[in-house]
Design a protein around this motif. Sequence first.
Motif, short mmCIF file in Angstrom:
data_model
loop_
_atom_site.label_atom_id
_atom_site.label_comp_id
_atom_site.label_asym_id
_atom_site.label_seq_id
_atom_site.Cartn_x
_atom_site.Cartn_y
_atom_site.Cartn_z
N GLY A 111 0.82 -1.21 0.00
CA GLY A 111 0.00 0.00 0.00
C GLY A 111 0.85 1.26 0.00
N PHE A 112 1.90 1.29 0.83
CA PHE A 112 2.75 2.47 0.87
C PHE A 112 3.63 2.59 -0.36
CE2 PHE A 112 1.58 3.27 5.28
CZ PHE A 112 1.45 4.66 5.22
N MET A 113 3.97 1.47 -0.97
CA MET A 113 4.72 1.53 -2.22
C MET A 113 3.86 2.18 -3.30
SD MET A 113 6.88 -1.55 -3.97
CE MET A 113 7.74 -1.93 -2.47
N LEU A 114 2.56 1.91 -3.28
CA LEU A 114 1.66 2.56 -4.24
C LEU A 114 1.49 4.05 -3.92
CD1 LEU A 114 -1.00 -0.26 -4.70
CD2 LEU A 114 0.75 0.49 -6.33
N VAL A 115 1.46 4.41 -2.64
CA VAL A 115 1.42 5.83 -2.27
C VAL A 115 2.65 6.54 -2.84
CG1 VAL A 115 1.62 7.47 -0.34
CG2 VAL A 115 0.08 5.53 -0.16
N TYR A 116 3.82 5.95 -2.64
CA TYR A 116 5.04 6.54 -3.16
C TYR A 116 5.03 6.56 -4.68
CZ TYR A 116 9.96 7.58 -3.83
OH TYR A 116 11.13 8.16 -4.22
N GLY A 117 4.49 5.49 -5.28
CA GLY A 117 4.40 5.43 -6.74
C GLY A 117 3.54 6.52 -7.31
N ILE A 118 2.42 6.82 -6.66
CA ILE A 118 1.54 7.90 -7.13
C ILE A 118 2.26 9.24 -6.99
CG2 ILE A 118 -0.62 9.12 -6.64
CD1 ILE A 118 -1.69 6.29 -5.74
N TYR A 119 2.95 9.45 -5.88
CA TYR A 119 3.75 10.66 -5.70
C TYR A 119 4.82 10.75 -6.79
CZ TYR A 119 7.54 13.47 -3.76
OH TYR A 119 8.55 14.38 -3.61
N PHE A 120 5.48 9.64 -7.05
CA PHE A 120 6.57 9.57 -8.02
C PHE A 120 6.08 9.90 -9.43
CE2 PHE A 120 10.35 7.33 -9.86
CZ PHE A 120 11.31 7.89 -9.03
N VAL A 121 4.84 9.56 -9.75
CA VAL A 121 4.27 9.87 -11.07
C VAL A 121 4.27 11.38 -11.30
CG1 VAL A 121 2.10 9.95 -12.36
CG2 VAL A 121 2.86 7.81 -11.37
N PHE A 122 3.91 12.12 -10.28
CA PHE A 122 3.79 13.57 -10.45
C PHE A 122 5.12 14.30 -10.28
CE2 PHE A 122 -0.47 12.15 -9.13
CZ PHE A 122 -1.11 12.46 -10.31
N VAL A 123 6.06 13.72 -9.54
CA VAL A 123 7.35 14.37 -9.33
C VAL A 123 8.34 13.99 -10.43
CG1 VAL A 123 9.33 14.52 -7.76
CG2 VAL A 123 7.02 14.57 -6.86
N GLU A 124 8.49 12.71 -10.69
CA GLU A 124 9.49 12.23 -11.66
C GLU A 124 8.90 11.89 -13.02
OE1 GLU A 124 12.81 12.09 -11.20
OE2 GLU A 124 12.54 12.96 -9.20
N ARG A 125 7.57 11.90 -13.11
CA ARG A 125 6.87 11.62 -14.38
C ARG A 125 7.12 10.20 -14.88
NH1 ARG A 125 3.11 14.87 -15.39
NH2 ARG A 125 3.38 14.80 -17.60
N THR A 126 7.22 9.24 -13.95
CA THR A 126 7.38 7.84 -14.33
C THR A 126 6.55 6.96 -13.40
OG1 THR A 126 8.97 6.04 -14.68
CG2 THR A 126 9.48 7.59 -12.92
N THR A 127 6.13 5.82 -13.90
CA THR A 127 5.29 4.90 -13.12
C THR A 127 6.09 3.72 -12.55
OG1 THR A 127 4.70 3.72 -15.14
CG2 THR A 127 3.20 5.48 -14.42
N LEU A 128 7.38 3.88 -12.44
CA LEU A 128 8.23 2.79 -11.98
C LEU A 128 7.81 2.25 -10.62
CD1 LEU A 128 10.80 1.10 -12.48
CD2 LEU A 128 12.06 2.88 -11.25
#
Length: 175
Positions: A111-128
């Motif tokens: 769950g927290f990895m997905l939270v970070y992933g959603i944040y990462f989408v908007f900051v780094e522009r990647t869905t890694l």
Amino acid sequence: MKQIALIFFSVFMLNSILVAEPTISSTSTSLEERYGDRIEIFGLKFKGPLVLCQVLIAILMMITFLQSSFDKIINRKENLEFFNSHFANSPLRGFTSLLLSIITVMEFIGGFMLVYGIYFVFVERTTLWIFYGFILVSLTLIALFTGQRLAKDYVGAADLIPYFTLVMLGIMSMY
């Protein structure tokens, strides 16, 4: 006479439908080519519709797994009682406390990895990181599915399939 006219009209319409050229030419552009970064919701820009779908699936799975892990942490005693009764006649009956802890940690981290992933989408522009979260969530669902099958709770196991399918669609949408 009306019947002959109707037959000719029908043949003409059928011929125009069967022989008609497709309306979408091979030179048509994709949404990304046409609009670029203009897919925007509430001021948030997305690279394209697949990224938007990945984020929405990630939000749904994030809510599901964080709520489930928090419930297992807050109500551990009740969850352990449920696990003990649920797995009483299965090969897992002696390991319920350990299994509850493992599943709780997997759900929490996923769950927290997905939270970070959603944040990462908007900051780094990647869905890694959403991809990594989907992998951990899918492994968690496989573990839950295995436990349900071993407990012979076939309805409970079947209830997990839509979640797994949705996560697989999220993974497959990444290229």
